[in-house]
Structure formats: structure tokens, C-alpha cells
Scaffold this active site. Sequence first.
Site, PDB file in Angstrom:
ATOM      1  N   HIS A  52       3.557   3.036   6.835  1.00 28.97           N
ATOM      2  CA  HIS A  52       2.322   2.986   5.823  1.00 28.97           C
ATOM      3  C   HIS A  52       1.587   3.817   6.289  1.00 28.97           C
ATOM      4  CE1 HIS A  52       1.221   1.771   2.398  1.00 28.97           C
ATOM      5  NE2 HIS A  52       0.290   2.538   2.436  1.00 28.97           N
ATOM      6  N   ASP A  91      -2.885  -6.793  -5.040  1.00 26.87           N
ATOM      7  CA  ASP A  91      -2.731  -5.458  -4.181  1.00 26.87           C
ATOM      8  C   ASP A  91      -3.019  -4.218  -5.375  1.00 26.87           C
ATOM      9  OD1 ASP A  91      -3.504  -3.107  -2.449  1.00 26.87           O
ATOM     10  OD2 ASP A  91      -1.639  -2.730  -3.223  1.00 26.87           O
ATOM     11  N   ARG A  96      -9.421   0.437  -7.443  1.00 26.34           N
ATOM     12  CA  ARG A  96     -10.687   0.500  -6.380  1.00 26.34           C
ATOM     13  C   ARG A  96      -9.773   2.505  -7.329  1.00 26.34           C
ATOM     14  NH1 ARG A  96      -7.521  -0.956  -1.964  1.00 26.34           N
ATOM     15  NH2 ARG A  96      -9.122   0.382  -0.799  1.00 26.34           N
ATOM     16  N   SER A 113      -5.335  -4.544   2.124  1.00 30.11           N
ATOM     17  CA  SER A 113      -4.109  -3.894   0.711  1.00 30.11           C
ATOM     18  C   SER A 113      -2.798  -4.100   1.276  1.00 30.11           C
ATOM     19  CB  SER A 113      -5.061  -2.240   0.299  1.00 30.11           C
ATOM     20  OG  SER A 113      -4.400  -1.940  -0.440  1.00 30.11           O
ATOM     21  N   LYS A 128       0.677  -5.644   1.474  1.00 28.76           N
ATOM     22  CA  LYS A 128       2.004  -5.574   0.871  1.00 28.76           C
ATOM     23  C   LYS A 128       3.152  -5.586   1.709  1.00 28.76           C
ATOM     24  CE  LYS A 128       0.128  -1.551  -0.866  1.00 28.76           C
ATOM     25  NZ  LYS A 128      -0.802  -1.340  -1.049  1.00 28.76           N
TER      26      LYS A 128
HETATM   27  N1  URA Z   1      -2.485   2.714   1.369  1.00 24.76           N
HETATM   28  C1  URA Z   1      -2.877   1.466   0.451  1.00 24.76           C
HETATM   29  O1  URA Z   1      -1.636   0.742   0.015  1.00 24.76           O
HETATM   30  N2  URA Z   1      -4.401   0.749   0.344  1.00 24.76           N
HETATM   31  C2  URA Z   1      -5.045   1.281   0.247  1.00 24.76           C
HETATM   32  O2  URA Z   1      -6.482   0.695   0.457  1.00 24.76           O
HETATM   33  C3  URA Z   1      -5.407   2.097   1.429  1.00 24.76           C
HETATM   34  C4  URA Z   1      -4.445   3.592   1.715  1.00 24.76           C
END
Ligand code: URA
Length: 435
Positions: free
Chosen positions: A82, A161, A168, A183, A187
Site C-alpha cells: 500500500h 474508513d 477527508r 485509514s 484496511k
Molecule cells: N491512503 C489511504 O488508504 N488512506 C489515507 O489516509 C491516505 C492514503
Amino acid sequence: MRMYDLIEKKKNGGSLTKEEIGFMVEGFTKGIIPDYQMSAMLMAICFTGMNETETLELTLAMKDSGDTLDLSKINGIKVDKHSTGGVGDKTSLVLTPMVAALGVPVAKMSGRGLGHTGGTIDKLECFPGFCTALPEEKFITNVNEIGVAIAGQTANLAPADKKLYALRDVTATVAQKSLIASSIMSKKLAAGSDAIVLDVKTGNGAFMKEEADAVALAETMVKIGNMAGKKTAAIITDMEQPLGNAVGNSVEVIEALDALRGEGPEDLMEVVYALGTQMLLFAEITDDRTKAEKLLKETIASGSALKKFAEFVEAQGGNQEDVLTQGRLPVAEKKFFAKAKKDGFVTDILAEQIGNACMILGGGRETKESVIDLSVGIRLTKKIGDAVKCGDVLAQIYANDESRGKEAVAMVENAYRYGTEKPVDRSMVKKIITE
Ligand code: URA
């Protein structure tokens, strides 16, 4: 308990308890706490922060707000990847077929664009017919059969999220360490992989502008991952200028396909190899970094990564030919050119401004409901360190609207900085954090 009191407490710099965080996350997920109160809370968090315990509790509450995926039916060590988000960041598109071609099962949940940064799911939708909403069963079958599946966050995977991310994005509350860490990690923990590799970006195009803040974010996420029993590593990478040359959706996919054909920009490939190496180590394909990088390079040279990508696109409803035959993805027809305003060396490119220029073109969301234009984008022809003469083309802009195109040209031209001396070459990988 009242949300009003929690907002007041956070506004005054207080720490929220596990129960308060649980109340807030559950209430917001169920729609009992309205967007306007959550927006105020998010802004209070941006101003007064959260400590380590609050960040961990927020992560766990968000993870537990919905289902967790059971990937036990997938053979092998599942390694997720990620990015914290950047401009021109098409790394996942290049990296996932490479590691999948080497036998690492990739079961990846990806996101949409956020703020000035792009998202993998939007990019994949450039392939006509491509389905990003895979049912769990099909997701697992695809990974077992072809080695890779990428889907959007399902409605019930960390739904807290999902709602917070969208809020956001439109309330200028993205760039906060605890909000980003919770966040991403909520996930990643809910998505059920065995190990996690994080690309934490730093620089003017990243949410974390300062390297020290990126390191702090990385350490927080690695700590959360390790505490949850997942091998987790974070690689701090440079985002002082857009990654690669393309910024947008279809233009980035085209660049990713070029990279899989062996024609990837150097900075992009440096990040791809660093992340891929860590993924191969976690997947126990090898325990040697040099060997891992060699294996990754072979997937490009042999064409196995491109072939894997074609299979993956077809398995999710697209057409292999859109991957294998060049020139099939649509790019906006109106072309504009951003030009250098003086002679010299390019010393800086304000990546966030390039990302915002792409948003002006229609390539990013201004409100939660915005529909983005996948065909618009920017292709930089000059990067940091390049010598330019006044009037040289810095970037091509692909637009569908004349006035937006002209606005983007001005933004791109103003994003460049010049000096009389060539800046020293920068390393893309700044640090690897595993503990
Ligand atoms: N990627 C995400 O999944 N969440 C964030 O807050 C920023 C980047």
C-alpha cells in the site's frame, strides 16, 4: 456519550478513550453521527493530533467496523502493498504482475484517488469492462488461478474508513499522521494478508512533506502491523516531484504498460524494485536482496510480467489486447504545452501543484460525488536535473475542455523552479523500516 463533547475534548487537546473512539466510529459508520460533526472532529484531530494509543484504538475500531477477509483458501504467503499516496504513483500497476509472475499470490484491495493524489482503482477502470467490485469468492478464485486480483474496498471491509476517506478528501483533512495510519492499517488488517509492505512517500507531492514526519508515520504503521501479528515493513520513498512522467489515469496506465515492456522511467523502476524486493523477502521466494532484484528484472526481460498483467485484466472483465497492443487506451484529444519560462536547470517541480492541475482537468474529485475524467492528464517531458531553454516544452497536457486545459498549463508552468547549477542526483529510496 455525546459527539459534541468528544469534539470539544479533542479541540482542547484531550485524549480520547477506547470507549469514546468506539462510540464515534460506530456512530459514524451507522449514520447516527452526521458528516458535519465528524468533519469537525477530523479538523480537531488535524490541529491537536492523536497519541499512539488513540491511533491504535482508532485503527482497531475502524478494522472492526465491518468484515475481515479470510484468505486462508489462497495458497502461499500473501503479501499486500500500500502507498500513502503520491502524484504519478502507478507503482502497484507495475509491481503486482511482476511479483505475481514470480509466484507471490497478490490479493489486493486498492483505493480511489484522494486529494491531489491518484488511486489504483480509478486507473484500472481505464480498461473498458474492467470490474473492480469482485465478489469475495471470485476474488479468491482469481488469485488461485492466475496469481493476482485487485479489487476496490468492498462495502463492508472497514466501512468506517470508506466513509471517513471520502469525507477527508473533501474537507482538507487528509494529511494527518494518525488519520492516514489508521485509514491504511485498518484496511490492511481487515484484508487478511500475511505480510504488508508500505510505500511511505515524502516530499512536496506527498501528504507527509517532511521526511521526519514520513518516518514517524512509517514507524506508527509498522508498529501497528507487527502488533497485529503481520510482518510489516515500510519503505520511505521520494515524492519531491511526480513519480515517472505521467500524471492522470489513462496516461499513467500507458506508462505502467511501457514499464512492463522494459521502458519504464528510472525513478519509477527504482521504487518498484525496492518494494518488490521486500515483497519477495516476506513471501520467502528468496532471502537475498540482490537475487530478489534480479528475479524482478527477469520478469520484465522475459515478458512474463506483461503477460501476467494481460491475464489479470482479462480475468476481471477487460480485454487482453488493451494491454498487449499499444495505443488502445483513450487519451483526451485537446493537447496543450507547458513551456519553460527561463533558461537553466530544473531544480524543483511542485508535485502537489501538478496533481492539482490534473484535478482541474477533471482527473480528480472535487466533491464526494464527482465523476472523474479518466482520459485527461499530464505528461512531463522535463524533470529535476534536466537543462532547459526558455520556451522548451516542459509537459504536454491532455484536456477535454479548452479553458481547463489553459488553466492547467499555467499551473504546470508555475510548478517548475530553475537554478543555474545542476542539482545532485537524488536517491528514490530513503529508508527501510521494519521495526
Ligand atoms: N491512503 C489511504 O488508504 N488512506 C489515507 O489516509 C491516505 C492514503
